[in-house]
Design a protein around this motif. Structure first.
Motif, short mmCIF file in Angstrom:
data_model
loop_
_atom_site.label_atom_id
_atom_site.label_comp_id
_atom_site.label_asym_id
_atom_site.label_seq_id
_atom_site.Cartn_x
_atom_site.Cartn_y
_atom_site.Cartn_z
N MET A 292 29.74 -30.54 -108.16
CA MET A 292 30.55 -29.54 -107.48
C MET A 292 30.93 -29.98 -106.06
SD MET A 292 27.81 -26.64 -106.28
CE MET A 292 27.01 -26.82 -104.68
N ASP B 288 29.22 -25.58 -100.69
CA ASP B 288 28.94 -24.23 -100.16
C ASP B 288 29.98 -23.75 -99.16
OD1 ASP B 288 26.69 -24.89 -101.55
OD2 ASP B 288 25.29 -24.15 -100.04
N LYS C 28 20.72 -18.84 -111.68
CA LYS C 28 21.55 -19.83 -110.99
C LYS C 28 20.70 -21.08 -110.91
CE LYS C 28 23.50 -20.62 -106.35
NZ LYS C 28 23.75 -19.95 -105.04
N TRP D 230 12.27 -31.85 -99.41
CA TRP D 230 12.57 -30.42 -99.34
C TRP D 230 11.72 -29.81 -98.24
CZ3 TRP D 230 16.15 -27.29 -101.53
CH2 TRP D 230 15.95 -25.90 -101.47
N TRP E 2 21.92 -15.48 -100.63
CA TRP E 2 21.84 -16.70 -99.83
C TRP E 2 22.64 -16.68 -98.53
CZ3 TRP E 2 18.73 -20.52 -98.99
CH2 TRP E 2 19.16 -21.66 -98.31
N TYR E 3 23.90 -16.39 -98.59
CA TYR E 3 24.80 -16.71 -97.48
C TYR E 3 24.73 -15.73 -96.30
CZ TYR E 3 26.60 -19.98 -100.91
OH TYR E 3 26.71 -20.99 -101.84
N CYS F 32 24.84 -25.07 -110.77
CA CYS F 32 25.15 -25.27 -109.35
C CYS F 32 24.64 -26.64 -108.94
CB CYS F 32 24.47 -24.17 -108.55
SG CYS F 32 24.86 -24.13 -106.80
N ASP G 102 20.15 -24.66 -109.72
CA ASP G 102 20.67 -25.49 -108.64
C ASP G 102 20.10 -26.91 -108.70
OD1 ASP G 102 22.19 -26.00 -106.44
OD2 ASP G 102 21.19 -24.57 -105.12
N PHE G 103 20.78 -27.81 -108.04
CA PHE G 103 20.30 -29.17 -107.80
C PHE G 103 19.91 -29.92 -109.08
CE2 PHE G 103 19.16 -26.97 -103.73
CZ PHE G 103 20.09 -27.63 -102.94
N ARG H 103 29.54 -23.68 -110.57
CA ARG H 103 30.08 -23.82 -109.22
C ARG H 103 30.94 -25.07 -109.21
NH1 ARG H 103 27.18 -22.32 -104.71
NH2 ARG H 103 28.16 -23.95 -103.47
N TRP I 27 17.68 -17.48 -108.56
CA TRP I 27 17.98 -18.89 -108.27
C TRP I 27 16.76 -19.75 -108.59
CZ3 TRP I 27 15.43 -22.28 -105.02
CH2 TRP I 27 16.10 -23.46 -104.64
N ASP J 65 18.40 -15.44 -104.28
CA ASP J 65 18.58 -16.89 -104.13
C ASP J 65 17.31 -17.52 -103.59
OD1 ASP J 65 20.06 -19.53 -103.33
OD2 ASP J 65 21.61 -18.32 -104.29
N ASP J 66 17.41 -18.77 -103.25
CA ASP J 66 16.34 -19.58 -102.67
C ASP J 66 15.62 -18.80 -101.55
OD1 ASP J 66 14.84 -21.61 -101.58
OD2 ASP J 66 16.55 -22.66 -100.68
C1 9PG Z 1 19.87 -22.65 -101.67
C2 9PG Z 1 21.32 -23.08 -101.67
C3 9PG Z 1 22.25 -22.03 -102.31
C4 9PG Z 1 23.65 -22.61 -102.44
C5 9PG Z 1 23.60 -23.91 -103.20
C6 9PG Z 1 22.66 -24.89 -102.53
O1 9PG Z 1 22.16 -30.86 -98.76
N1 9PG Z 1 21.65 -29.77 -98.49
O2 9PG Z 1 20.83 -29.67 -97.58
C7 9PG Z 1 22.03 -28.60 -99.23
C8 9PG Z 1 21.42 -27.38 -98.96
C9 9PG Z 1 21.80 -26.25 -99.65
C10 9PG Z 1 22.78 -26.35 -100.62
C11 9PG Z 1 23.36 -27.55 -100.91
C12 9PG Z 1 22.99 -28.69 -100.20
O3 9PG Z 1 23.20 -25.22 -101.28
O4 9PG Z 1 24.87 -24.47 -103.32
O5 9PG Z 1 24.50 -21.71 -103.12
O6 9PG Z 1 21.78 -21.63 -103.57
O7 9PG Z 1 21.36 -24.30 -102.38
O8 9PG Z 1 19.06 -23.63 -101.08
#
Ligand code: 9PG
Length: 645
Positions: A114, A461, A396, A361, A255-256, A442, A398-399, A457, A327, A289-290
């Motif tokens: 994404m 972000d 959701k 992390w 999250w945001y 995501c 992620d990663f 996604r 999340w 979320d996180d």
């Molecule tokens: C939660 C977030 C939200 C968000 C995701 C994702 O590289 N980085 O440090 C990095 C941090 C956060 C991130 C992407 C990259 O966002 O897209 O919607 O869920 O994780 O930690």
């Protein structure tokens, strides 16, 4: 289209015998060696075979939908196990329809995840500028990424060559479940110097007698590059058995606004508001979320900010008539997590047999779950079955790209590729969570998720500021223009592969550095592009005039159809977006000024409408001559709705 085998290569002709590609060759790479297919012979209708160096090649072709589908594979007849590097189609630099001088050609390059940049690029440009630290997660094969070299581009899954006149040519993999599959393109003075379509082997083991199958490649010519991408996505989604969801959901995400500092009390405050103002805010999901979890890997255990645990929260949310969402980063395993302590064998190791630490992390080392390990699969299945049982209806994830990113990683199954590792893990998640619950992908490998996720996604972000001060502006960095670039360029994927998630709406006045114009621009982008609609402001402090913006989007998801960037060919970051208002069919033009100076937009409109109404100002614009002209301030957007004569 017609394809014929000619000694060591294939010739592809358009109707009328004009060579579209004069010569296409197939090369296998293994153990660091390259072997070319030689002396192709026909072995049945549209099937061909060739041998060389202990390798038996097979190719199968079919024409359909105005395009040509190419399947290819090779069998290891060397007598010994090999490690596969790739199977590659290469166009020889010849005189054919593709022989367009570089200055007259632009290339659409698609990205791996994404966050990876997508968009058209042209003569003299380089691959996108990526933060070197993020490169291993932004491209599939970082070693082959050459940002400083002009005219050399990589593209994942699909690419389109767009000449300044005549047909464009799309080349795209219509299956993406097993291999990293990508393009390497080099423009030249008189013709492309390189055009390769590669299915990567990731050094997976191929035993004697075993066959390595490339992903299926589609070649699709046509006058309208955007229409080619739409058509391609439809075929890609069909092949990957997309999960058809006609309903595009809405929700709230923590999250945001709160980021990692979110507490149980914050969630409950917004939940209470949503419950009390149900008629005004008819949101379907509340997604935590996180920030709730004890550690990456210990997903069912909350930290001290969430004293009553997940079951309590899920029950509270359900009791309010809202569906709970959560999340997780299911492939990430923190060093201190009990999962890693108890099951170190579940994570990817390196060639020396040590844990392949892949990222960090918040100060702790992170390993990645090995999706090919039966124990890891069982763990994922059980975890997601538990989440469903607790009451979660939405996750959701992620990663997930980390599943493919372990340096020098070795999987439990030595015959598996990185994409297969991710996908087997994700398939276990889907199995455990259930077929009817909602999965949002995501920061994941786009092609590997298709068919297993409901929504995906498609941009990095969104941020409560236009772009960070004093930081280099890398193409994958979270900035409003970068997000908008991916949202509009990837609009072709929406509902063909999954429901696009363009990221959340930000409307608030507090905890937000976006100006009025910038908030309107982002609202306009989300309104036009459509897709999953997630709000994330704190309801209690949301100013009424700003709440109106969210309510406008909430009135109807996917409020526009036939959405496309009009300056797709010439702008990496398209600034003229088109759509039709679904309710009335009226044409709508969005002028987005991502620049720092006021910008004058002028476009031609061919329809019967002779006047346009600008949405935000209400101003009426006469357009008798078919021209729509307007000046847009920096970071601003103007939306012109056609008025029926
Ligand atoms: C939660 C977030 C939200 C968000 C995701 C994702 O590289 N980085 O440090 C990095 C941090 C956060 C991130 C992407 C990259 O966002 O897209 O919607 O869920 O994780 O930690």
């Amino acid at each position: 289209m017609r394809i014929t085998a000619e000694k060591d290569g294939f010739r592809i002709e358009n109707g009328g015998g004009v060579p579209l590609i004069a010569e296409l060759r197939l090369t296998a790479g293994f153990n660091g060696r390259k072997v070319e297919a030689k002396n192709w012979r026909s072995c049945g209708p549209d099937r061909f075979e060739a041998e060389n160096g202990g390798i038996r090649f097979r190719a199968g072709v079919s024409s359909d939908d105005g395009g040509l589908f190419l399947k290819s594979e090779f069998t290891n007849e060397t007598g010994s196990p090999v490690e596969v590097d790739f199977l590659r189609w290469s166009r020889l630099p010849e005189r054919d329809s593709l022989a367009v001088p570089g200055p007259r050609l632009r290339v659409y390059r698609e990205g791996w995840t994404m966050a990876s940049a997508c968009g058209t690029v042209g003569w003299g440009e380089t691959d996108f500028r990526c933060n070197p630290d993020y490169l291993p997660f932004a491209v599939s094969v970082p070693e082959r990424f050459e940002p400083p070299k002009p005219n050399r581009f990589t593209s994942e899954y699909v690419t389109v060559l767009l000449p300044d006149e005549g047909d464009s040519l799309l080349a795209g993999f219509v299956t993406t479940a097993d291999r990293v599959c990508r393009f390497e393109i080099e423009l030249g003075e008189t013709a492309p110097a390189g055009f390769d379509a590669v299915s990567c082997g990731d050094r997976a083991r191929l035993l004697p007698g075993e066959t390595f199958r490339a992903e299926e490649l589609l070649l699709l010519p046509g006058p309208d590059a955007w229409a080619l991408l739409r058509k391609y996505a439809g075929i890609w989604g069909d092949r990957m058995q997309l999960r058809r969801r006609d309903h595009t959901p809405t929700g709230w995400c923590s999250w945001y606004y709160y980021f990692s500092k979110v507490t149980e009390a914050d969630v409950l405050e917004n939940l209470a508001y949503m419950k009390e103002h149900r008629a005004e805010w008819p949101l379907e999901y509340l997604q935590i979320d996180d920030g709730y979890q004890a550690a990456l890997g210990n997903w069912l255990v909350t930290n001290e900010k969430f004293p009553h645990g997940l079951r309590f929260l899920a029950e509270q949310i359900r009791a309010a008539g809202i569906k709970p969402g959560l999340w997780l980063a299911p492939f990430m395993v923190e060093e201190r997590s009990s999962l890693l302590v108890e099951h170190p064998d579940y994570v990817v190791h390196d060639s020396r047999g040590d844990i392949a630490w892949t990222t960090e992390w918040r100060g702790s080392r992170v390993a990645v779950l090995d999706g090919t390990h039966p124990g890891a699969q069982a763990y994922l299945r059980t975890l997601f079955r538990s989440l469903a049982e607790i009451g979660f209806e939405y996750v959701k994830l992620d990663f997930m790209m980390y599943a493919c990113a372990a340096k020098d990683g070795r999987f439990h199954d030595p015959g598996a590729t990185r994409v297969q590792a991710l996908r087997r893990g994700l398939a276990a998640i889907r199995e455990g969570f259930g077929d009817d619950r909602f999965i949002l992908g995501c920061t994941t490998v786009l092609g590997a998720s298709a068919g297993l996720v409901d929504a995906e996604r498609i941009s990095t972000d969104i941020t409560p500021y236009w772009r960070p001060d004093n930081r280099e502006d890398f193409a994958e960095a979270p900035t409003v223009p970068n997000v908008c670039r991916n949202v509009i360029n990837r609009r072709y994927m929406h509902k063909a592969l999954w429901i696009n998630d363009p990221d959340v709406h930000i409307a608030r006045l507090d905890n937000n550095r976006l100006s009025e114009e910038e908030v309107r621009l982002w609202s306009s982008a989300l309104w036009l592009a459509g897709g999953l609609l997630l709000l994330c402001d704190r309801f209690e402090s949301l100013a009424p005039e700003r709440a109106e913006l969210s309510k406008l989007l909430l009135r109807r998801t996917d409020a526009f159809r036939d959405v496309r960037p009009l300056d797709f060919r010439d702008s990496t970051v398209p600034s003229v977006w088109f759509g039709r208002f679904a309710e009335t069919g009226a044409p709508v033009y969005g002028f987005f000024n991502f620049g720092e100076e006021p910008r004058r937009f002028a476009i031609r409109h061919d329809g019967p409408e002779t006047a346009f109404k600008e949405h935000w100002s209400g101003q009426l614009l006469e357009a008798d001559s078919g021209r729509i002209e307007a000046e847009v301030p920096p970071h601003g957007c103007r939306l012109f709705f056609g008025v029926t004569p």
